[in-house]
Design a protein around this motif. Structure first.
Motif, PDB file in Angstrom:
ATOM      1  N   LEU A 173     -38.834   1.503  54.767  1.00 13.89           N
ATOM      2  CA  LEU A 173     -39.720   0.913  55.775  1.00 13.89           C
ATOM      3  C   LEU A 173     -39.036  -0.373  56.419  1.00 13.89           C
ATOM      4  O   LEU A 173     -38.903  -0.593  57.526  1.00 13.89           O
ATOM      5  CB  LEU A 173     -41.023   0.514  55.096  1.00 13.89           C
ATOM      6  N   LEU A 174     -38.397  -1.031  55.485  1.00 13.81           N
ATOM      7  CA  LEU A 174     -37.879  -2.428  55.995  1.00 13.81           C
ATOM      8  C   LEU A 174     -36.766  -2.038  56.899  1.00 13.81           C
ATOM      9  O   LEU A 174     -36.357  -2.837  57.743  1.00 13.81           O
ATOM     10  CB  LEU A 174     -37.512  -3.481  54.994  1.00 13.81           C
ATOM     11  N   ARG A 175     -35.916  -1.242  56.667  1.00 14.69           N
ATOM     12  CA  ARG A 175     -35.003  -0.605  57.295  1.00 14.69           C
ATOM     13  C   ARG A 175     -35.175   0.001  58.722  1.00 14.69           C
ATOM     14  O   ARG A 175     -34.689  -0.544  59.608  1.00 14.69           O
ATOM     15  CB  ARG A 175     -33.914   0.499  56.825  1.00 14.69           C
ATOM     16  N   ALA A 176     -36.433   0.485  58.774  1.00 12.03           N
ATOM     17  CA  ALA A 176     -37.143   0.657  60.134  1.00 12.03           C
ATOM     18  C   ALA A 176     -37.373  -0.337  60.714  1.00 12.03           C
ATOM     19  O   ALA A 176     -37.135  -0.230  62.066  1.00 12.03           O
ATOM     20  CB  ALA A 176     -37.956   1.939  59.910  1.00 12.03           C
ATOM     21  N   VAL A 177     -37.913  -1.460  60.453  1.00 15.39           N
ATOM     22  CA  VAL A 177     -38.371  -2.651  60.921  1.00 15.39           C
ATOM     23  C   VAL A 177     -37.193  -3.298  61.327  1.00 15.39           C
ATOM     24  O   VAL A 177     -36.980  -3.862  62.484  1.00 15.39           O
ATOM     25  CB  VAL A 177     -39.097  -3.360  60.072  1.00 15.39           C
ATOM     26  N   ALA A 178     -36.169  -3.328  60.499  1.00 15.67           N
ATOM     27  CA  ALA A 178     -34.966  -4.012  60.713  1.00 15.67           C
ATOM     28  C   ALA A 178     -34.047  -3.360  62.140  1.00 15.67           C
ATOM     29  O   ALA A 178     -33.854  -4.144  62.913  1.00 15.67           O
ATOM     30  CB  ALA A 178     -33.889  -4.016  59.578  1.00 15.67           C
ATOM     31  N   GLU A 179     -34.152  -2.043  62.042  1.00 15.40           N
ATOM     32  CA  GLU A 179     -33.950  -1.191  63.249  1.00 15.40           C
ATOM     33  C   GLU A 179     -34.211  -1.738  64.448  1.00 15.40           C
ATOM     34  O   GLU A 179     -33.541  -1.712  65.538  1.00 15.40           O
ATOM     35  CB  GLU A 179     -33.653   0.149  62.844  1.00 15.40           C
ATOM     36  N   GLN A 180     -35.629  -1.766  64.619  1.00 15.46           N
ATOM     37  CA  GLN A 180     -36.423  -2.191  65.611  1.00 15.46           C
ATOM     38  C   GLN A 180     -35.862  -3.377  65.949  1.00 15.46           C
ATOM     39  O   GLN A 180     -35.724  -3.584  67.387  1.00 15.46           O
ATOM     40  CB  GLN A 180     -37.849  -2.103  65.376  1.00 15.46           C
ATOM     41  N   GLU A 181     -35.773  -4.529  65.201  1.00 11.74           N
ATOM     42  CA  GLU A 181     -35.384  -5.703  65.563  1.00 11.74           C
ATOM     43  C   GLU A 181     -34.037  -5.792  66.094  1.00 11.74           C
ATOM     44  O   GLU A 181     -33.604  -6.606  66.939  1.00 11.74           O
ATOM     45  CB  GLU A 181     -35.919  -6.770  64.251  1.00 11.74           C
ATOM     46  N   LEU A 182     -33.136  -5.388  65.696  1.00 12.51           N
ATOM     47  CA  LEU A 182     -31.867  -5.190  65.868  1.00 12.51           C
ATOM     48  C   LEU A 182     -31.734  -4.325  67.320  1.00 12.51           C
ATOM     49  O   LEU A 182     -31.119  -4.764  68.015  1.00 12.51           O
ATOM     50  CB  LEU A 182     -30.945  -4.482  64.841  1.00 12.51           C
ATOM     51  N   ASP A 183     -32.718  -3.389  67.499  1.00 13.80           N
ATOM     52  CA  ASP A 183     -32.604  -2.766  68.832  1.00 13.80           C
ATOM     53  C   ASP A 183     -33.213  -3.840  69.953  1.00 13.80           C
ATOM     54  O   ASP A 183     -32.461  -3.640  70.993  1.00 13.80           O
ATOM     55  CB  ASP A 183     -33.441  -1.580  68.850  1.00 13.80           C
ATOM     56  N   ALA A 184     -34.100  -4.597  69.659  1.00 13.55           N
ATOM     57  CA  ALA A 184     -34.536  -5.682  70.534  1.00 13.55           C
ATOM     58  C   ALA A 184     -33.405  -6.701  70.889  1.00 13.55           C
ATOM     59  O   ALA A 184     -33.226  -6.919  72.007  1.00 13.55           O
ATOM     60  CB  ALA A 184     -35.702  -6.119  69.960  1.00 13.55           C
ATOM     61  N   LEU A 185     -32.696  -7.024  69.704  1.00 12.44           N
ATOM     62  CA  LEU A 185     -31.633  -7.814  70.013  1.00 12.44           C
ATOM     63  C   LEU A 185     -30.611  -7.122  71.025  1.00 12.44           C
ATOM     64  O   LEU A 185     -30.094  -8.069  71.923  1.00 12.44           O
ATOM     65  CB  LEU A 185     -31.160  -8.521  68.659  1.00 12.44           C
ATOM     66  N   MET A 186     -30.269  -6.174  70.574  1.00 12.17           N
ATOM     67  CA  MET A 186     -29.293  -5.437  71.497  1.00 12.17           C
ATOM     68  C   MET A 186     -29.855  -5.409  72.923  1.00 12.17           C
ATOM     69  O   MET A 186     -29.003  -5.331  73.844  1.00 12.17           O
ATOM     70  CB  MET A 186     -28.988  -4.051  70.861  1.00 12.17           C
ATOM     71  N   ALA A 187     -30.988  -5.011  73.087  1.00 17.69           N
ATOM     72  CA  ALA A 187     -31.576  -5.198  74.522  1.00 17.69           C
ATOM     73  C   ALA A 187     -31.067  -6.338  75.171  1.00 17.69           C
ATOM     74  O   ALA A 187     -31.103  -6.373  76.214  1.00 17.69           O
ATOM     75  CB  ALA A 187     -33.056  -4.723  74.497  1.00 17.69           C
TER      76      ALA A 187
END
Length: 192
Positions: free
Chosen positions: A52-66
């Motif tokens: 679950l935390l990995r999924a949240v981290a992926e979302q946040e990292l995707d937002a940073l990448m945006a």
């Protein structure tokens, strides 16, 4: 009527809870209660809390990448500075979610446990590291190990963001001044 249980709904609730109560308060049991399901029902969609935390981290990292993807500076030093600012701005705008970015390292991280890395963390670090490589190749930075230089920049950006989030009572102008001083100092140290 309760919405249909999905992985996306569970991840969104985890994200909401982290923002509201902090990372330390997150539990699958609390998520289940908030979604009005039993805790075992979540396991059809997430393997465990780490998943679950990995999924949240992926979302946040995707937002940073945006944010990184919006940067189109042709000059590599200006690009390095822009990535630094984008990183710090992301932390300032998402202070509760900021710690989640560090739960799963990039793939090259020495000593990282097997399977801990995430593609999003690897992509974010590689994007900013490429600007460092470009600056070295252009002669704007000294001939030095690109990974080490990238880690110095990351460490400085992370430290700057962390200080700003500690709540020293800076106004926005003072925060911005600290960010610019940190950027300028580290870039000056990398120049020939």
């Amino acid at each position: 009527m309760r919405p249909t249980l999905t992985r996306e709904l569970i991840v969104d609730e985890a994200r909401r809870m982290i923002v509201a109560d902090g990372l330390d308060q997150l539990s699958l049991r609390r998520i289940a209660a908030a979604l009005e399901v039993t805790a075992p029902a979540l396991y059809a969609y997430v393997d465990d809390k780490s998943d679950l935390l990995r999924a949240v981290a992926e979302q946040e990292l995707d937002a940073l990448m945006a944010r990184f993807d919006e940067i189109d500076e042709p000059d590599p030093v200006a690009r390095v500075a822009a990535y630094f600012r984008a990183y710090v701005d992301h932390a300032r705008e998402q202070p509760e979610l900021y710690p989640v970015l560090f739960l799963f390292p990039p793939s090259f991280a020495p000593g990282a446990p097997e399977g801990a890395a995430t593609p999003a963390a690897t992509r974010a670090f590689a994007t900013s590291a490429q600007a460092v490589i470009d600056a070295i190749e252009a002669g704007a930075f000294r001939e030095l190990d690109a990974l080490q230089a990238s880690l110095v920049l990351f460490t400085t950006a992370h430290g700057t963001a962390s200080v700003l989030l500690m709540g020293f009572g800076f106004d926005r102008a003072s925060e911005d001044e600290l960010v610019e001083t940190a950027i300028n100092t580290v870039i000056a140290g990398l120049r020939p």
